[in-house]
Scaffold this motif. Structure first.
Motif, PDB file in Angstrom:
ATOM      1  N   GLY A  98      -3.678 -13.873  12.579  1.00  0.00           N
ATOM      2  CA  GLY A  98      -4.113 -14.268  11.229  1.00  0.00           C
ATOM      3  C   GLY A  98      -5.368 -13.585  10.554  1.00  0.00           C
ATOM      4  O   GLY A  98      -6.280 -14.232  10.018  1.00  0.00           O
ATOM      5  N   LEU A  99      -5.516 -12.664  11.381  1.00  0.00           N
ATOM      6  CA  LEU A  99      -6.775 -11.716  11.098  1.00  0.00           C
ATOM      7  C   LEU A  99      -6.461 -10.799   9.958  1.00  0.00           C
ATOM      8  O   LEU A  99      -5.269 -10.135   9.939  1.00  0.00           O
ATOM      9  N   PRO A 100      -7.366 -10.420   9.205  1.00  0.00           N
ATOM     10  CA  PRO A 100      -7.091  -9.433   7.956  1.00  0.00           C
ATOM     11  C   PRO A 100      -6.934  -7.681   8.220  1.00  0.00           C
ATOM     12  O   PRO A 100      -6.811  -7.228   7.141  1.00  0.00           O
ATOM     13  N   GLU A 101      -7.546  -7.549   9.370  1.00  0.00           N
ATOM     14  CA  GLU A 101      -7.528  -5.980   9.644  1.00  0.00           C
ATOM     15  C   GLU A 101      -6.275  -5.309  10.180  1.00  0.00           C
ATOM     16  O   GLU A 101      -6.213  -5.416  11.344  1.00  0.00           O
ATOM     17  N   TRP A 102      -5.635  -5.089   9.130  1.00  0.00           N
ATOM     18  CA  TRP A 102      -4.180  -4.296   9.413  1.00  0.00           C
ATOM     19  C   TRP A 102      -3.651  -3.519   8.245  1.00  0.00           C
ATOM     20  O   TRP A 102      -4.386  -3.744   7.255  1.00  0.00           O
ATOM     21  N   ALA A 103      -2.816  -2.478   8.523  1.00  0.00           N
ATOM     22  CA  ALA A 103      -2.484  -1.749   7.434  1.00  0.00           C
ATOM     23  C   ALA A 103      -1.307  -1.004   7.762  1.00  0.00           C
ATOM     24  O   ALA A 103      -0.501  -1.353   9.011  1.00  0.00           O
ATOM     25  N   VAL A 104      -0.643  -0.191   6.944  1.00  0.00           N
ATOM     26  CA  VAL A 104       0.516   0.683   7.095  1.00  0.00           C
ATOM     27  C   VAL A 104       0.086   2.000   7.000  1.00  0.00           C
ATOM     28  O   VAL A 104      -0.502   2.251   5.842  1.00  0.00           O
ATOM     29  N   THR A 105       0.480   2.992   7.901  1.00  0.00           N
ATOM     30  CA  THR A 105       0.126   4.088   7.915  1.00  0.00           C
ATOM     31  C   THR A 105       1.467   5.113   7.932  1.00  0.00           C
ATOM     32  O   THR A 105       2.359   4.793   8.887  1.00  0.00           O
ATOM     33  N   ALA A 106       1.182   6.178   7.208  1.00  0.00           N
ATOM     34  CA  ALA A 106       2.190   7.299   7.562  1.00  0.00           C
ATOM     35  C   ALA A 106       1.409   8.654   7.507  1.00  0.00           C
ATOM     36  O   ALA A 106       0.584   9.000   6.472  1.00  0.00           O
ATOM     37  N   VAL A 111       2.786  15.526  10.036  1.00  0.00           N
ATOM     38  CA  VAL A 111       2.092  16.355  11.133  1.00  0.00           C
ATOM     39  C   VAL A 111       2.744  17.664  11.289  1.00  0.00           C
ATOM     40  O   VAL A 111       3.984  17.368  11.485  1.00  0.00           O
ATOM     41  N   ARG A 112       2.220  18.861  11.292  1.00  0.00           N
ATOM     42  CA  ARG A 112       2.804  20.144  11.654  1.00  0.00           C
ATOM     43  C   ARG A 112       2.029  20.744  12.515  1.00  0.00           C
ATOM     44  O   ARG A 112       0.833  20.996  12.526  1.00  0.00           O
ATOM     45  N   GLU A 113       2.841  21.130  13.791  1.00  0.00           N
ATOM     46  CA  GLU A 113       2.354  21.841  14.670  1.00  0.00           C
ATOM     47  C   GLU A 113       1.149  21.159  15.429  1.00  0.00           C
ATOM     48  O   GLU A 113      -0.197  21.687  15.491  1.00  0.00           O
ATOM     49  N   ASN A 114       0.972  19.874  15.388  1.00  0.00           N
ATOM     50  CA  ASN A 114       0.145  19.005  16.068  1.00  0.00           C
ATOM     51  C   ASN A 114      -1.162  18.930  15.017  1.00  0.00           C
ATOM     52  O   ASN A 114      -2.320  18.380  15.565  1.00  0.00           O
ATOM     53  N   ARG A 115      -1.003  19.244  13.618  1.00  0.00           N
ATOM     54  CA  ARG A 115      -2.197  19.215  12.988  1.00  0.00           C
ATOM     55  C   ARG A 115      -1.797  18.184  11.711  1.00  0.00           C
ATOM     56  O   ARG A 115      -0.687  18.419  11.078  1.00  0.00           O
ATOM     57  N   PRO A 116      -2.499  17.194  11.368  1.00  0.00           N
ATOM     58  CA  PRO A 116      -2.226  16.262  10.204  1.00  0.00           C
ATOM     59  C   PRO A 116      -2.216  17.011   8.899  1.00  0.00           C
ATOM     60  O   PRO A 116      -3.240  17.704   8.611  1.00  0.00           O
ATOM     61  N   VAL A 117      -1.128  17.099   8.394  1.00  0.00           N
ATOM     62  CA  VAL A 117      -1.177  17.871   6.787  1.00  0.00           C
ATOM     63  C   VAL A 117      -1.327  16.749   5.725  1.00  0.00           C
ATOM     64  O   VAL A 117      -2.254  17.266   4.912  1.00  0.00           O
ATOM     65  N   LEU A 118      -1.109  15.712   5.923  1.00  0.00           N
ATOM     66  CA  LEU A 118      -1.392  14.763   4.937  1.00  0.00           C
ATOM     67  C   LEU A 118      -1.336  13.220   5.558  1.00  0.00           C
ATOM     68  O   LEU A 118      -0.595  12.992   6.453  1.00  0.00           O
ATOM     69  N   THR A 119      -2.001  12.196   4.981  1.00  0.00           N
ATOM     70  CA  THR A 119      -1.857  10.826   5.249  1.00  0.00           C
ATOM     71  C   THR A 119      -2.060   9.829   4.112  1.00  0.00           C
ATOM     72  O   THR A 119      -2.729  10.000   3.292  1.00  0.00           O
ATOM     73  N   ALA A 120      -1.366   8.732   4.466  1.00  0.00           N
ATOM     74  CA  ALA A 120      -1.621   7.883   3.482  1.00  0.00           C
ATOM     75  C   ALA A 120      -1.854   6.404   4.215  1.00  0.00           C
ATOM     76  O   ALA A 120      -0.859   6.366   5.171  1.00  0.00           O
ATOM     77  N   ILE A 121      -2.707   5.430   4.134  1.00  0.00           N
ATOM     78  CA  ILE A 121      -3.229   4.396   4.772  1.00  0.00           C
ATOM     79  C   ILE A 121      -3.381   3.336   3.631  1.00  0.00           C
ATOM     80  O   ILE A 121      -4.329   3.236   2.963  1.00  0.00           O
ATOM     81  N   HIS A 122      -2.422   2.250   3.733  1.00  0.00           N
ATOM     82  CA  HIS A 122      -2.363   1.201   2.986  1.00  0.00           C
ATOM     83  C   HIS A 122      -2.728   0.056   3.453  1.00  0.00           C
ATOM     84  O   HIS A 122      -2.274  -0.521   4.394  1.00  0.00           O
ATOM     85  N   LEU A 123      -3.823  -1.124   2.982  1.00  0.00           N
ATOM     86  CA  LEU A 123      -4.270  -2.135   3.272  1.00  0.00           C
ATOM     87  C   LEU A 123      -3.477  -2.954   2.199  1.00  0.00           C
ATOM     88  O   LEU A 123      -4.139  -3.277   1.049  1.00  0.00           O
ATOM     89  N   PRO A 124      -2.473  -3.807   2.996  1.00  0.00           N
ATOM     90  CA  PRO A 124      -1.625  -4.795   1.853  1.00  0.00           C
ATOM     91  C   PRO A 124      -2.611  -5.979   1.331  1.00  0.00           C
ATOM     92  O   PRO A 124      -2.642  -6.452   0.307  1.00  0.00           O
ATOM     93  N   LEU A 125      -3.349  -6.326   2.147  1.00  0.00           N
ATOM     94  CA  LEU A 125      -4.467  -7.665   1.780  1.00  0.00           C
ATOM     95  C   LEU A 125      -5.286  -7.397   0.494  1.00  0.00           C
ATOM     96  O   LEU A 125      -5.429  -8.036  -0.661  1.00  0.00           O
ATOM     97  N   THR A 126      -5.861  -6.040   0.523  1.00  0.00           N
ATOM     98  CA  THR A 126      -6.742  -5.802  -0.430  1.00  0.00           C
ATOM     99  C   THR A 126      -6.307  -4.833  -1.502  1.00  0.00           C
ATOM    100  O   THR A 126      -6.853  -4.685  -2.575  1.00  0.00           O
ATOM    101  N   GLY A 127      -4.941  -4.215  -1.169  1.00  0.00           N
ATOM    102  CA  GLY A 127      -4.403  -3.520  -2.025  1.00  0.00           C
ATOM    103  C   GLY A 127      -4.817  -2.087  -2.300  1.00  0.00           C
ATOM    104  O   GLY A 127      -4.582  -1.110  -2.854  1.00  0.00           O
TER     105      GLY A 127
END
Length: 263
Positions: A97-105, A108-124
């Motif tokens: 019941g704590l608010p600190e959570w997210a969905v992340t995607a 990664v290419r050759e072990n380097r992140p190319v792009l990322t999106a992190i969404h916090l559903p409670l805050t939008g």
């Protein structure tokens, strides 16, 4: 490529927002459990509900990208392009019941992140970063803090996973002691990704962690570096998913943070 990285990022952000609505609907009272097995089943149920929405959308975006099946694993990935997803980053918080959570995607290419999106559903809120294209919160450019004195810094750390090796637990404890002596205030909580988003946004001046999973650190590492921060291992060397320590900070406190962590 049929789509630019910016287009893929925009569609990835849409995907994590859609998946996040599933996790938000499942949020509420504390989920009671009497055993580790019951807890693990509840965690898995959250993951599966989100992945039912997220996985087909990301697979359609990059059909040739392979999928990291275990978000708790660390170390280097095999060559090629991978989707690194945490369907419920901070899942244990969600169940309590704590608010600190997210969905992340993260792509990664050759072990380097190319792009990322992190969404916090409670805050939008949706954090995004593109290698070479900056870090943003709902379209607003992010920048790390200008703090230059560790004694004025708000810093944070996180426990990477339950049941850590005893040597890592002792290292965590000594590092917290060191930072309590040198920094202004120390925050300790999970998940790592949300601390790293705050470093990128200039709200927290440094974050460190020992060991850890790729899904904990690669999304935030891209956010912080694209927001002008420094990302290294705890000794100040170049960080990779194989490193045994991680440090992301505003440039002005990085050297002092390394000194504290290596004392």
């Amino acid at each position: 490529m049929s789509s630019t990285h910016a287009e893929v990022l925009a569609r990835t952000a849409d995907a994590v927002r859609s998946a996040g609505s599933v996790l938000r609907k499942r949020f509420g009272a504390v989920a009671r459990h009497e055993s580790r097995e019951e807890l693990m089943r509840a965690l898995a149920a959250n993951d599966e509900a989100v992945l039912e929405v997220l996985r087909p959308r990301l697979t359609q975006l990059r059909p040739d990208a392979r999928w990291v099946e275990d978000e708790l694993e660390g170390g280097a990935l095999p060559p090629g392009e991978w989707w690194l997803v945490d369907p419920a980053e901070g899942n244990v918080n969600h169940l309590h019941g704590l608010p600190e959570w997210a969905v992340t995607a993260t792509l990664v290419r050759e072990n380097r992140p190319v792009l990322t999106a992190i969404h916090l559903p409670l805050t939008g809120e949706t954090y995004t970063a593109l290698a070479g294209g900056g870090a943003h919160l709902d379209g607003r450019a992010l920048r790390v803090s200008e703090t230059a004195d560790l004694g004025l810094a708000l810093v944070a750390t996180s426990q990477a996973r339950p049941d850590e090796d005893a040597s890592i637990v002792r290292r965590i404890g000594s590092s917290v002691t060191a930072m309590l002596l040198d920094a202004l205030v120390v925050r300790t909580s999970v998940p790592a990704t949300l601390h790293l988003a705050s470093v990128a946004a200039g709200r927290i001046d440094a974050f460190w962690q020992f060991a850890g999973a790729r899904a904990d650190l690669l999304p935030g590492a891209l956010l912080v570096s694209e927001a002008g921060g420094r990302v290294t291992d705890a000794d100040g060397r170049a960080w990779t998913p194989e490193s045994d320590g991680f440090l992301a900070s505003a440039p002005g406190v990085h050297a002092a943070a390394v000194a504290a962590l290596t004392r």
